[in-house]
Design an enzyme around this catalytic site. Structure first.
Site, PDB file in Angstrom:
ATOM      1  N   LYS A 214       4.767  -1.710   9.256  1.00 18.87           N
ATOM      2  CA  LYS A 214       5.676  -0.789   8.606  1.00 18.87           C
ATOM      3  C   LYS A 214       7.000  -1.566   8.553  1.00 18.87           C
ATOM      4  CE  LYS A 214       6.494   3.379   7.584  1.00 18.87           C
ATOM      5  NZ  LYS A 214       6.122   3.732   6.062  1.00 18.87           N
ATOM      6  N   ASP A 287      -3.479   2.266  17.259  1.00 19.83           N
ATOM      7  CA  ASP A 287      -3.954   3.389  18.255  1.00 19.83           C
ATOM      8  C   ASP A 287      -4.229   4.500  17.180  1.00 19.83           C
ATOM      9  OD1 ASP A 287      -4.466   5.100  20.412  1.00 19.83           O
ATOM     10  OD2 ASP A 287      -2.366   5.270  21.160  1.00 19.83           O
TER      11      ASP A 287
END
Ligand code: NAP
Length: 398
Positions: A214, A287
């Protein structure tokens, strides 16, 4: 005679035909799935003239009941000595001093890669139209990021101290009622993960590696992960891999390394899964991504995982679901997650022949619609069998 797995000077593992491998049975339904998985692993190893000497080590409830400790030092030392191990799910002790036993084991052994392969087995109920297009391996960084546990709670003296420091040193204003977490992403931590992903792709003949980040928003953490990844490709892998920007997407016979912003990645793994083969990403993204992908191919009953340090040679393979306590001892739940973690472990120690046999036999069992309750309830005309019967059905098809 059984022997230890050891580390060679070049970083590869020296694996005897009868290795000693420590295991943690696991809490709750661990008592059901571990013996079932072991039955299949033993049968597949025997087919190739090998045997595993399984050595039980304690952790979780069983350890607490027998020793008064949730994670005895002896368990850690055994994993340190024997390098490779496998574990069932563990209850997270409430007020036991650990955030999670799984996290503790990963941190103590510095298992910096969380390895999660995601592929579909024909017949497994899936919510997507073409689950067969999903065949990816996720390398999730295990030791850094917002998961490092560097947090202060709102309204505490620690939060005030940190806020004051940030204001005095950087002029950063943070609201008074804030909790604050720190997100460390290091060059060394990023590159050791990315190196492992690239080496895996080379060894397994995979064609694409993707950095998921990101970095458009978090420039000096996730953006740096992206930058360091490309630097690694040019500095260490230029004979085998090339970054997208250096080849315009045409990598010839080299591995194509590209990057995708995390939110778009979560769309694209759904809409065009064929474009992803090996993914390397930081802890939090990894995750989310690994659980979202697991759902595409049949959910947590079948998703395997491994945690490894490719420098020290340590690796612990584990079921990715929890202890499913409501089913414990009923010989009911699906043993595939821990079994496929064993398959991953066999691949990791170079027993690819036995690993491939198990995958084929599991595939044949599911194709015959012989399945445990979790799949049976989503399939038509399935024969529902117990956990142990499912293992026997796989062994019959080995
Ligand atoms: P869970 O144990 O993963 O169970 C949630 C649900 O997932 C189960 O009720 C069951 O769904 C399904 N499921 C889990 N394992 C399955 C299997 N082998 N076969 C088929 N279905 C399976 O999650 P939880 O109830 O939230 O957590 C219970 C304990 O596990 C907690 O103490 C938690 O901390 C711990 N935990 C450990 C690990 C680990 O050791 N790696 C990971 C996560 C959680 P249905 O009810 O729909 O049948």
């Amino acid at each position: 005679m059984a022997n230890k797995i050891t580390l060679n000077g070049d970083g590869s593992l020296e694996v005897p035909d009868s290795p000693i491998i420590p295991f943690i049975e696991g809490d709750g339904s661990g008592v059901d799935i571990w013996p079932a998985a072991r039955h299949v692993l033993d049968a597949a190893a025997a087919k190739h003239g090998r045997t595993v000497e399984w050595r039980e080590v304690l952790a979780g409830e069983k350890a607490f009941n027998e020793t008064g400790e949730w994670l005895p030092q002896e368990t850690i030392e055994t994993f340190q000595e024997y390098l490779i191990g496998i574990k069932g799910p563990l209850t997270t002790p409430i007020g036991g001093g650990f955030r999670s036993l799984n996290v503790a084991i990963r941190q103590i052994l510095d298992l910096y890669v969380c390895l999660r392969p995601v592929r579909w087995f024909p017949g497994v109920p899936s919510p997507v139209k073409r689950p067969q297009d999903v065949d990816m391996v996720i390398f999730r960084e295990n030791t850094e990021d917002i998961y490092a546990g560097l947090e202060v709670e709102a309204f505490t003296p620690e939060a005030k101290k940190l806020r004051d420091l940030l204001k005095d040193s950087f002029g950063w204003e943070i609201r008074e009622d804030s909790g604050i977490g720190i997100k460390p992403i290091s060059k060394s931590g990023s590159q050791r993960l990315q190196r492992a992903a690239l080496n895996y792709a080379i060894e397994r003949g995979r064609n694409r590696v993707t950095w998921v980040h990101k970095g458009n928003i978090m420039k000096y953490t996730e953006g740096a992960f992206r930058k360091w990844g490309y630097e690694l490709v040019t500095e260490e892998f230029s004979d085998k891999a090339v970054g997208w920007e250096d080849c315009g997407g045409d990598s010839g016979d080299k591995i194509l390394v590209s990057d995708v912003i995390a939110d778009i990645a979560l769309q694209q793994v759904l809409t065009r899964p064929k474009e992803f083969e090996v993914i390397a990403t930081m802890n939090l993204n990894g995750d989310y991504l690994s659980d979202a992908l697991a759902a595409q191919v049949g959910g947590i009953g079948i998703a395997p995982g491994g945690n490894a340090n490719y420098v020290t040679g340590h690796g612990i393979f584990e079921a990715t679901h929890g202890t499913a306590p409501k089913y414990a001892g009923q010989d009911k739940v699906n043993p595939s997650s821990v079994l496929l973690s064993g398959v991953l472990m066999f691949e990791h120690i170079g027993w690819s022949d036995a690993a491939a046999d198990i995958e084929r036999a599991l595939e044949a069992t599911i194709a015959d619609k012989v399945v445990t309750y979790d799949f049976a309830r989503q399939m038509e005309d399935a024969t529902e069998v117990k956990c142990s019967e499912f293992a026997s059905a796989i062994v019959d098809r080995l």
